[in-house]
Design a protein around this motif. Structure first.
Motif, PDB file in Angstrom:
ATOM      1  N   VAL A  25       0.834  -1.208   0.000  1.00  0.00           N
ATOM      2  CA  VAL A  25       0.000   0.000   0.000  1.00  0.00           C
ATOM      3  C   VAL A  25       0.867   1.255   0.000  1.00  0.00           C
ATOM      4  O   VAL A  25       0.577   2.237  -0.694  1.00  0.00           O
ATOM      5  N   THR A  42       0.876   3.996  -2.881  1.00  0.00           N
ATOM      6  CA  THR A  42       0.564   5.383  -2.535  1.00  0.00           C
ATOM      7  C   THR A  42       1.629   6.336  -3.048  1.00  0.00           C
ATOM      8  O   THR A  42       1.325   7.376  -3.645  1.00  0.00           O
ATOM      9  N   LEU A  67      -8.316   2.936  -2.248  1.00  0.00           N
ATOM     10  CA  LEU A  67      -7.348   1.978  -1.693  1.00  0.00           C
ATOM     11  C   LEU A  67      -7.055   2.272  -0.227  1.00  0.00           C
ATOM     12  O   LEU A  67      -7.021   1.350   0.610  1.00  0.00           O
ATOM     13  N   THR A 113      -7.873  -0.078   2.885  1.00  0.00           N
ATOM     14  CA  THR A 113      -6.814  -0.485   3.807  1.00  0.00           C
ATOM     15  C   THR A 113      -7.177  -0.146   5.249  1.00  0.00           C
ATOM     16  O   THR A 113      -6.998  -0.965   6.162  1.00  0.00           O
TER      17      THR A 113
END
Length: 240
Positions: free
Chosen positions: A25, A29, A178, A182
């Motif tokens: 992640v 990002t 996302l 998460t």
């Protein structure tokens, strides 16, 4: 005899998977932010095309005003021509220093640069001479060619600006989804871990209470057995 896995092994594997997911992640990002930054930076660079067009338009307007001034009043004092000429030359300098000048069509760029050179070479004496109108007409024609090239460039790049903005919006929307997924997953994992820990604690407490109750019953049985044994001992002593 087989070796039993350590009790902490599943938890360590879960932590490893969680760290791996968080790393993925984080990388996604950072990549999304870098992609968005590049797109927005390109949009900012392309938006300066409109500023380029405005400076060319100002160059054209100043050349036209000076031409009208010279043609309408041939006997104009030199002092009245110095300021308009200085403004024209300053705008010519601005036009020649535009960062997107190299992206204009070559023919129009050459016409524009030629007009800039002519404007920089003008003097008040030239404006009072017989060829002033012809020189100013040539300057204005070159400025108009440059302005037309800037307008064409803006038209070509406008679709690119819209596309980059749309890609940036889609990237940020996907990144937000996302991150929300998460965060939701992390919260659910924390809640599940808390419920599991609470269940284990409840089971341990129940087992502890059961063991204490069994221990108390055993103690009572031992005390009862000791009492019975003592009574038998006393009876034996009396018999003897």
């Amino acid at each position: 005899m087989t070796d039993n896995p350590a009790p902490g092994a599943p938890r360590e594997r879960r932590w490893s998977v969680s760290l791996l997911l968080l790393s993925v992640v984080l990388v996604v990002t950072l990549g999304a932010f870098a992609f968005t930054f590049v797109r927005l930076n390109r949009v900012a660079g392309l938006s300066s095309v409109s500023i380029t067009g405005w400076s060319y338009a100002e160059f054209v307007r100043q050349a036209a005003e000076l031409r009208v001034l010279v043609a309408g009043a041939p006997a104009t004092d030199a002092a009245d021509l110095e300021v308009p000429l200085a403004v024209l030359q300053s705008k010519a300098t601005v036009v020649s220093g535009e960062p997107l000048l190299d992206r204009i069509d070559q023919a129009r760029r050459e016409r524009l640069l030629g007009a800039v050179e002519q404007a920089q070479a003008l003097t008040v004496a030239d404006l009072r001479g017989p060829g002033a109108a012809r020189q100013l007409s040539a300057i204005m024609d070159g400025a108009q060619e440059g302005y037309a090239g800037a307008v064409d460039l803006l038209g070509r790049e406008r679709s690119g600006i819209a596309r980059d903005l749309r890609l940036a919006e889609v990237t940020l929307a996907a990144l937000a989804a996302l991150l929300a997924l998460t965060i939701t997953t992390v919260i659910l994992q924390v809640q599940a871990r808390a419920r599991r820990d609470l269940h284990l604690e409840t089971e341990r407490r129940t087992e502890s209470e059961r063991a204490r109750a069994a221990l108390e019953r055993t103690a009572q049985d031992l005390r009862a057995a000791e009492g019975a044994l003592q009574r038998e001992r006393d009876f034996a002593v009396q018999v003897m």
